[in-house]
Enzyme design. Structure first.
Site, PDB file in Angstrom:
ATOM      1  N   GLU A   1       0.868  -1.175   0.000  1.00 40.16           N
ATOM      2  CA  GLU A   1       0.000   0.000   0.000  1.00 40.16           C
ATOM      3  C   GLU A   1       0.907   1.226   0.000  1.00 40.16           C
ATOM      4  O   GLU A   1       2.026   1.179   0.535  1.00 40.16           O
ATOM      5  CB  GLU A   1      -0.934   0.014   1.205  1.00 40.16           C
ATOM      6  CG  GLU A   1      -1.879  -1.173   1.287  1.00 40.16           C
ATOM      7  CD  GLU A   1      -2.841  -1.300   0.120  1.00 40.16           C
ATOM      8  OE1 GLU A   1      -3.079  -0.284  -0.564  1.00 40.16           O
ATOM      9  OE2 GLU A   1      -3.342  -2.411  -0.111  1.00 40.16           O
TER      10      GLU A   1
ATOM     11  N   HIS B   1      -8.584  -2.174   1.272  1.00 41.12           N
ATOM     12  CA  HIS B   1      -7.364  -2.831   0.841  1.00 41.12           C
ATOM     13  C   HIS B   1      -6.380  -2.872   2.016  1.00 41.12           C
ATOM     14  O   HIS B   1      -6.293  -1.943   2.811  1.00 41.12           O
ATOM     15  CB  HIS B   1      -6.726  -2.076  -0.325  1.00 41.12           C
ATOM     16  CG  HIS B   1      -7.465  -2.235  -1.610  1.00 41.12           C
ATOM     17  ND1 HIS B   1      -7.020  -3.047  -2.620  1.00 41.12           N
ATOM     18  CD2 HIS B   1      -8.628  -1.696  -2.039  1.00 41.12           C
ATOM     19  CE1 HIS B   1      -7.876  -2.987  -3.624  1.00 41.12           C
ATOM     20  NE2 HIS B   1      -8.862  -2.161  -3.297  1.00 41.12           N
TER      21      HIS B   1
ATOM     22  N   ASP C   1      -4.563  -8.688   1.280  1.00 47.07           N
ATOM     23  CA  ASP C   1      -4.624  -8.838  -0.171  1.00 47.07           C
ATOM     24  C   ASP C   1      -3.648  -9.898  -0.669  1.00 47.07           C
ATOM     25  O   ASP C   1      -3.926 -10.602  -1.649  1.00 47.07           O
ATOM     26  CB  ASP C   1      -4.348  -7.506  -0.863  1.00 47.07           C
ATOM     27  CG  ASP C   1      -5.558  -6.580  -0.825  1.00 47.07           C
ATOM     28  OD1 ASP C   1      -6.575  -6.971  -0.221  1.00 47.07           O
ATOM     29  OD2 ASP C   1      -5.478  -5.463  -1.373  1.00 47.07           O
TER      30      ASP C   1
END
Length: 233
Positions: free
Chosen positions: A9, A153, A158
């Site tokens: 991220e 997310h 993920d």
């Protein structure tokens, strides 16, 4: 074969605009089995996170204030991935950010390709399902993988979901759920075969009665007359 399913991220979309990585999540597969080993780290980016990015992953500047910087964890991270094949969805994005982080450090660190190879599952999905949506969410729906717990997310979550998708796409085990349970218990899933004892009682044989046998012969004769003789004529 050792594979590391990886996701990141970030503070925004472009490293060229000064955006940085704020979370790395990795899970390990060996011979297509989940080992239970993972790498997960939040990072202090030394810059503000774009509002649009916060809406995607929910990670705030305040949350990252006391987290380590990439330079503090880079050696541990590289040691974890070294020699493996990285499995990444839309690999250019994550690889671009990781190479950018490495480039900001001592040049001796090199690039990600100096430590591992990369498999892009987005490219694989497009080859397998041309003309269709191939986002991670779309693939979960296509391969019947439950991602209902994925409201935002997150790199580690993920990467776990992507591991499920990758194994399903490439014909491996249908779910990592059992693999995760076995890894936690340090057990291996096995198929149990029940063998019937040779000392068991013999099966009971029921023979046809004379009337049943006679009715069967008459039925065969009628079929003979109706079909085979007709075809010969």
């Amino acid at each position: 074969m050792r594979q590391i399913v990886l996701d990141t991220e970030t503070t925004g979309l472009e490293p060229s605009d000064g955006h940085r990585i704020i979370e790395i999540g990795c899970v390990e597969l060996v011979n297509r089995k989940f080992t239970g080993n993972h790498y997960h780290q939040y990072l202090q980016p030394d810059r503000e996170i774009d509002e649009g990015a916060i809406e995607v992953h929910g990670i705030t500047n305040e949350f990252l204030a006391d987290k380590p910087r990439f330079v503090d964890v880079v050696d541990e991270f590289l040691e974890f991935i070294e020699g493996a094949e990285l499995v990444i969805h839309n690999a250019p994005f994550d690889v671009g950010f990781l190479d950018h982080e490495l480039n900001l450090l001592d040049s001796s660190k090199g690039k990600l390709s100096d430590y591992c190879t990369v498999l892009d599952t987005l490219v694989l999905a497009r080859q397998m399902h041309p003309g269709q949506r191939n986002s991670l969410d779309a693939l979960c729906k296509r391969y019947d993988i439950d991602n209902s717990h994925r409201e935002l997310h997150g790199a580690l979550l993920d990467s776990e979901i992507l591991a499920d998708v990758y194994l399903r796409m490439t014909g491996g085990q249908t779910s990592l759920t059992l693999g995760r349970q076995n890894a936690a218990n340090q057990q291996t899933a096995e198929t149990t075969i029940r063998r019937i004892s040779s000392n068991r009682q013999p099966l009971k044989v029921i023979k046809a009665s004379e009337q049943e046998a006679e009715a069967h012969l008459k039925k065969l004769e009628s079929l003979n007359n109706a079909i085979w003789n007709q075809q010969e004529g």
